[in-house]
Design a protein around this motif. Sequence first.
Motif, short mmCIF file in Angstrom:
data_model
loop_
_atom_site.label_atom_id
_atom_site.label_comp_id
_atom_site.label_asym_id
_atom_site.label_seq_id
_atom_site.Cartn_x
_atom_site.Cartn_y
_atom_site.Cartn_z
N ILE A 17 52.64 56.99 55.67
CA ILE A 17 52.20 58.21 54.99
C ILE A 17 52.28 59.41 55.94
O ILE A 17 52.54 60.54 55.50
CB ILE A 17 50.76 58.05 54.41
CG1 ILE A 17 50.56 59.03 53.25
CG2 ILE A 17 49.69 58.26 55.46
CD1 ILE A 17 51.44 58.80 52.05
N ALA A 21 54.38 62.70 54.97
CA ALA A 21 53.77 64.02 54.95
C ALA A 21 54.39 64.94 55.99
O ALA A 21 54.65 66.12 55.72
CB ALA A 21 52.26 63.90 55.19
N MET A 64 54.85 62.17 46.00
CA MET A 64 53.80 61.78 46.94
C MET A 64 52.68 61.03 46.22
O MET A 64 52.15 60.04 46.74
CB MET A 64 53.25 63.01 47.65
CG MET A 64 52.17 62.69 48.68
SD MET A 64 52.79 61.69 50.06
CE MET A 64 53.56 62.96 51.08
N VAL A 68 51.45 57.29 47.15
CA VAL A 68 50.05 56.94 47.45
C VAL A 68 49.56 55.86 46.50
O VAL A 68 48.86 54.93 46.91
CB VAL A 68 49.15 58.20 47.36
CG1 VAL A 68 47.68 57.81 47.44
CG2 VAL A 68 49.50 59.17 48.48
N SER A 163 47.15 62.79 50.54
CA SER A 163 47.95 61.68 51.06
C SER A 163 47.23 60.97 52.19
O SER A 163 47.08 59.74 52.19
CB SER A 163 49.31 62.20 51.54
OG SER A 163 49.14 63.24 52.50
#
Length: 242
Positions: A17, A21, A64, A68, A163
């Motif tokens: 993650i 990001a 995203m 997640v 996130s």
Amino acid sequence: MMMSEKRVGGAFPIVWITIAAAACAPLLLWLRSRPLLSPDVFDHARYNAELGYQLTTLALAAVMIALVYAMTGREGLSYLSLKKRDGSIRPEPWIGIKPKAGETWRHLGLNFAVVITLVTAIVIYFQIVHGKSVSFDLFPGIPLILAFALVNAFCEEILFRFSFVAVVSRSGYSPYLAQGLGAAVFGIVHYFGNPGGIVGVLMAAFIGWFLAKSMLETKGFFWALTIHFLQDVVIFSALFME
């Protein structure tokens, strides 16, 4: 039970993650200068450019959220709730957060919404507005400012806060890890944003840290979205007055 026994999936979800990001930060800068969409809806070129950018970032935010969800399931998506606005405040004496008896996020969120918005207005005035001649369209200017501010705040909170918060919480690591990652990525990308430079980095890093804290302690999205939205109203107002 020891903390290490509570952790789910080891460090791999955190690593993935973070990569996702962090990759979004330069991607957003690239999309600003090389838009994938070029709508021709308004007479004002800035409005059209912003519309194309915001539609693209909405798609990125959707990706995203899906990522997640794949990592955390419904537990992670629960942080998107706008109904969860209250919760206990974890003291942070080093930054002056020393909650009094009975003080919760309903108080802290409102207080910081006012303070952060005012500080943003002062910085933006001196970085963008001061010394320039400005003009402003009431329509569609104001409706577009509100719409763009809301979409931009939502997308950036998804990419750079939700996130980290959802994945770090699900993985059982310290909330300070989510706050630190949210602060670092959001701060660095704002060197090239508005507000920009070192001042922009410091402001964005603190706000990234604080808004991640709000999500973690309320278990919801409300204060992060609200405070970011108010900031973006100020920023878009200044940009559209140039």
